[in-house]
Design an enzyme around this catalytic site. Structure first.
Site, PDB file in Angstrom:
ATOM      1  N   PRO A  12       6.200   2.823   2.440  1.00  0.00           N
ATOM      2  CA  PRO A  12       6.790   2.830   3.775  1.00  0.00           C
ATOM      3  C   PRO A  12       7.102   1.448   4.325  1.00  0.00           C
ATOM      4  O   PRO A  12       6.337   0.509   4.149  1.00  0.00           O
ATOM      5  CB  PRO A  12       5.746   3.535   4.642  1.00  0.00           C
ATOM      6  CG  PRO A  12       4.502   3.547   3.855  1.00  0.00           C
ATOM      7  CD  PRO A  12       4.869   3.431   2.421  1.00  0.00           C
ATOM      8  N   ASN A  13       8.253   1.384   4.945  1.00  0.00           N
ATOM      9  CA  ASN A  13       8.776   0.221   5.667  1.00  0.00           C
ATOM     10  C   ASN A  13       9.248  -0.922   4.774  1.00  0.00           C
ATOM     11  O   ASN A  13       9.816  -1.893   5.275  1.00  0.00           O
ATOM     12  CB  ASN A  13       7.758  -0.302   6.693  1.00  0.00           C
ATOM     13  CG  ASN A  13       7.430   0.744   7.722  1.00  0.00           C
ATOM     14  OD1 ASN A  13       8.330   1.350   8.301  1.00  0.00           O
ATOM     15  ND2 ASN A  13       6.150   0.998   7.937  1.00  0.00           N
ATOM     16  N   ARG A  20      11.970  -6.786   8.935  1.00  0.00           N
ATOM     17  CA  ARG A  20      10.625  -6.563   9.465  1.00  0.00           C
ATOM     18  C   ARG A  20       9.753  -7.790   9.259  1.00  0.00           C
ATOM     19  O   ARG A  20       9.481  -8.189   8.127  1.00  0.00           O
ATOM     20  CB  ARG A  20       9.995  -5.369   8.754  1.00  0.00           C
ATOM     21  CG  ARG A  20       8.579  -5.114   9.170  1.00  0.00           C
ATOM     22  CD  ARG A  20       7.970  -3.955   8.375  1.00  0.00           C
ATOM     23  NE  ARG A  20       6.575  -3.829   8.711  1.00  0.00           N
ATOM     24  CZ  ARG A  20       5.636  -3.575   7.836  1.00  0.00           C
ATOM     25  NH1 ARG A  20       5.934  -3.388   6.570  1.00  0.00           N
ATOM     26  NH2 ARG A  20       4.377  -3.479   8.223  1.00  0.00           N
ATOM     27  N   TYR A  25       6.641 -11.138   5.621  1.00  0.00           N
ATOM     28  CA  TYR A  25       7.172 -10.471   4.427  1.00  0.00           C
ATOM     29  C   TYR A  25       8.345 -11.188   3.778  1.00  0.00           C
ATOM     30  O   TYR A  25       8.821 -10.754   2.739  1.00  0.00           O
ATOM     31  CB  TYR A  25       7.576  -9.034   4.776  1.00  0.00           C
ATOM     32  CG  TYR A  25       6.409  -8.211   5.255  1.00  0.00           C
ATOM     33  CD1 TYR A  25       5.412  -7.818   4.379  1.00  0.00           C
ATOM     34  CD2 TYR A  25       6.284  -7.843   6.591  1.00  0.00           C
ATOM     35  CE1 TYR A  25       4.328  -7.075   4.810  1.00  0.00           C
ATOM     36  CE2 TYR A  25       5.207  -7.103   7.036  1.00  0.00           C
ATOM     37  CZ  TYR A  25       4.222  -6.724   6.139  1.00  0.00           C
ATOM     38  OH  TYR A  25       3.160  -5.985   6.570  1.00  0.00           O
ATOM     39  N   ASN A  76       3.520  -0.890  -4.651  1.00  0.00           N
ATOM     40  CA  ASN A  76       3.233  -1.424  -3.317  1.00  0.00           C
ATOM     41  C   ASN A  76       3.260  -0.209  -2.395  1.00  0.00           C
ATOM     42  O   ASN A  76       4.328   0.237  -1.977  1.00  0.00           O
ATOM     43  CB  ASN A  76       4.259  -2.471  -2.894  1.00  0.00           C
ATOM     44  CG  ASN A  76       3.920  -3.090  -1.554  1.00  0.00           C
ATOM     45  OD1 ASN A  76       3.164  -2.535  -0.766  1.00  0.00           O
ATOM     46  ND2 ASN A  76       4.497  -4.256  -1.290  1.00  0.00           N
ATOM     47  N   ALA A  79       1.358   0.837   3.910  1.00  0.00           N
ATOM     48  CA  ALA A  79       0.238   1.316   4.734  1.00  0.00           C
ATOM     49  C   ALA A  79      -0.532   2.456   4.083  1.00  0.00           C
ATOM     50  O   ALA A  79      -1.704   2.663   4.395  1.00  0.00           O
ATOM     51  CB  ALA A  79       0.753   1.737   6.110  1.00  0.00           C
ATOM     52  N   HIS A  82      -4.197   2.106   2.567  1.00  0.00           N
ATOM     53  CA  HIS A  82      -5.442   2.097   3.322  1.00  0.00           C
ATOM     54  C   HIS A  82      -6.021   3.476   3.589  1.00  0.00           C
ATOM     55  O   HIS A  82      -7.147   3.579   4.078  1.00  0.00           O
ATOM     56  CB  HIS A  82      -5.230   1.343   4.636  1.00  0.00           C
ATOM     57  CG  HIS A  82      -4.461   0.074   4.433  1.00  0.00           C
ATOM     58  ND1 HIS A  82      -4.951  -0.974   3.676  1.00  0.00           N
ATOM     59  CD2 HIS A  82      -3.228  -0.304   4.821  1.00  0.00           C
ATOM     60  CE1 HIS A  82      -4.052  -1.944   3.638  1.00  0.00           C
ATOM     61  NE2 HIS A  82      -2.989  -1.559   4.323  1.00  0.00           N
ATOM     62  N   ASP A  89      -5.396   9.996  -6.065  1.00  0.00           N
ATOM     63  CA  ASP A  89      -5.518  11.086  -7.035  1.00  0.00           C
ATOM     64  C   ASP A  89      -4.361  11.097  -8.026  1.00  0.00           C
ATOM     65  O   ASP A  89      -4.559  11.353  -9.220  1.00  0.00           O
ATOM     66  CB  ASP A  89      -5.599  12.440  -6.328  1.00  0.00           C
ATOM     67  CG  ASP A  89      -6.936  12.683  -5.646  1.00  0.00           C
ATOM     68  OD1 ASP A  89      -7.920  11.969  -5.956  1.00  0.00           O
ATOM     69  OD2 ASP A  89      -6.996  13.599  -4.798  1.00  0.00           O
ATOM     70  N   GLU A 100      -1.597  -2.481  -8.321  1.00  0.00           N
ATOM     71  CA  GLU A 100      -1.325  -2.502  -6.876  1.00  0.00           C
ATOM     72  C   GLU A 100      -0.834  -3.899  -6.504  1.00  0.00           C
ATOM     73  O   GLU A 100      -1.440  -4.898  -6.910  1.00  0.00           O
ATOM     74  CB  GLU A 100      -2.622  -2.191  -6.132  1.00  0.00           C
ATOM     75  CG  GLU A 100      -2.536  -2.332  -4.639  1.00  0.00           C
ATOM     76  CD  GLU A 100      -3.890  -2.170  -3.957  1.00  0.00           C
ATOM     77  OE1 GLU A 100      -3.883  -2.110  -2.729  1.00  0.00           O
ATOM     78  OE2 GLU A 100      -4.943  -2.128  -4.633  1.00  0.00           O
ATOM     79  N   HIS A 102       0.933  -6.393  -3.179  1.00  0.00           N
ATOM     80  CA  HIS A 102       1.282  -6.579  -1.767  1.00  0.00           C
ATOM     81  C   HIS A 102       1.931  -7.949  -1.627  1.00  0.00           C
ATOM     82  O   HIS A 102       1.513  -8.912  -2.270  1.00  0.00           O
ATOM     83  CB  HIS A 102       0.046  -6.490  -0.875  1.00  0.00           C
ATOM     84  CG  HIS A 102      -0.611  -5.152  -0.940  1.00  0.00           C
ATOM     85  ND1 HIS A 102      -0.101  -4.050  -0.295  1.00  0.00           N
ATOM     86  CD2 HIS A 102      -1.700  -4.733  -1.626  1.00  0.00           C
ATOM     87  CE1 HIS A 102      -0.871  -3.012  -0.567  1.00  0.00           C
ATOM     88  NE2 HIS A 102      -1.836  -3.402  -1.379  1.00  0.00           N
ATOM     89  N   SER A 104       2.029  -9.737   1.242  1.00  0.00           N
ATOM     90  CA  SER A 104       1.185 -10.595   2.077  1.00  0.00           C
ATOM     91  C   SER A 104      -0.246 -10.604   1.554  1.00  0.00           C
ATOM     92  O   SER A 104      -0.642  -9.738   0.768  1.00  0.00           O
ATOM     93  CB  SER A 104       1.201 -10.099   3.531  1.00  0.00           C
ATOM     94  OG  SER A 104       0.540  -8.855   3.633  1.00  0.00           O
ATOM     95  N   ARG A 109      -5.378 -10.669   6.971  1.00  0.00           N
ATOM     96  CA  ARG A 109      -4.678  -9.988   8.065  1.00  0.00           C
ATOM     97  C   ARG A 109      -5.635  -9.096   8.847  1.00  0.00           C
ATOM     98  O   ARG A 109      -6.838  -9.326   8.848  1.00  0.00           O
ATOM     99  CB  ARG A 109      -3.488  -9.215   7.498  1.00  0.00           C
ATOM    100  CG  ARG A 109      -2.477 -10.197   6.852  1.00  0.00           C
ATOM    101  CD  ARG A 109      -1.189  -9.570   6.455  1.00  0.00           C
ATOM    102  NE  ARG A 109      -0.545  -8.961   7.601  1.00  0.00           N
ATOM    103  CZ  ARG A 109       0.358  -7.992   7.505  1.00  0.00           C
ATOM    104  NH1 ARG A 109       0.706  -7.520   6.328  1.00  0.00           N
ATOM    105  NH2 ARG A 109       0.925  -7.490   8.583  1.00  0.00           N
ATOM    106  N   ARG A 113      -6.401  -3.631   7.020  1.00  0.00           N
ATOM    107  CA  ARG A 113      -5.650  -3.915   5.795  1.00  0.00           C
ATOM    108  C   ARG A 113      -6.548  -4.392   4.656  1.00  0.00           C
ATOM    109  O   ARG A 113      -6.113  -4.499   3.509  1.00  0.00           O
ATOM    110  CB  ARG A 113      -4.573  -4.959   6.060  1.00  0.00           C
ATOM    111  CG  ARG A 113      -3.486  -4.473   6.996  1.00  0.00           C
ATOM    112  CD  ARG A 113      -2.343  -5.473   7.075  1.00  0.00           C
ATOM    113  NE  ARG A 113      -1.487  -5.215   8.198  1.00  0.00           N
ATOM    114  CZ  ARG A 113      -0.486  -4.344   8.197  1.00  0.00           C
ATOM    115  NH1 ARG A 113      -0.219  -3.645   7.121  1.00  0.00           N
ATOM    116  NH2 ARG A 113       0.245  -4.167   9.283  1.00  0.00           N
TER     117      ARG A 113
END
Length: 146
Positions: A12-13, A20, A25, A76, A79, A82, A89, A100, A102, A104, A109, A113
């Site tokens: 998302p985002n 953003r 970012y 990535n 959100a 978290h 799963d 995984e 990210h 940032s 932060r 996060r």
């Protein structure tokens, strides 16, 4: 290692990169970052496909496709990192390596996060290096898939 296939999933985002919070970012769009990853990975005989969704279920379905169509995944989850046990799963179910990432440094932060519910299902996590987090993940995946 002849022609490995990776799926790069962005949550998302991330479709709003360059718009953003560019101070966090960066100024590059997701398309620009994906193009750079593709070129970088091709130099290592790795073909990358890209998927982005703001919907948790679509990310789960994309992860399911890794099981049969790809050698591994760079994720990535935004959100969803978290709190998405559904993504956790799915990672466990596909039995393929997932890294995984990210952009940032999530540990520098907000407090929420700093917790990743998906990290225990992944082979590792890379954060804080902007788009280079993806490049580092491609390098690690190359070693994992040898």
């Amino acid at each position: 290692m002849a022609n490995r296939k990776l799926l790069i999933i962005n949550g998302p985002n991330l479709n709003l990169l360059s718009v953003r919070e560019p101070g966090i970012y960066g100024n590059q769009s997701l398309e620009e970052i994906n193009n750079a990853i593709s070129v970088y990975a091709k130099g290592m005989d790795i073909n990358c496909s890209f998927f982005q969704s703001n919907c948790e279920g679509e990310i789960v379905s994309a992860l399911h496709s890794v099981r049969t169509d790809y050698d591994g995944c760079i994720l990535n989850a935004g959100a969803y990192t978290h709190y998405s046990y559904a993504i956790y799963d799915a990672i466990k179910a596909i039995e393929k390596p997932v890294i995984e990432v990210h952009l940032s440094n999530v540990n520098a932060r907000e407090e929420f996060r700093k917790t990743s519910v998906i990290a225990p299902a992944c082979v590792g996590s890379i954060s804080g290096f902007g788009k280079n987090s993806y490049f580092l993940a491609v390098n690690v995946m190359k070693e994992i898939l040898k």
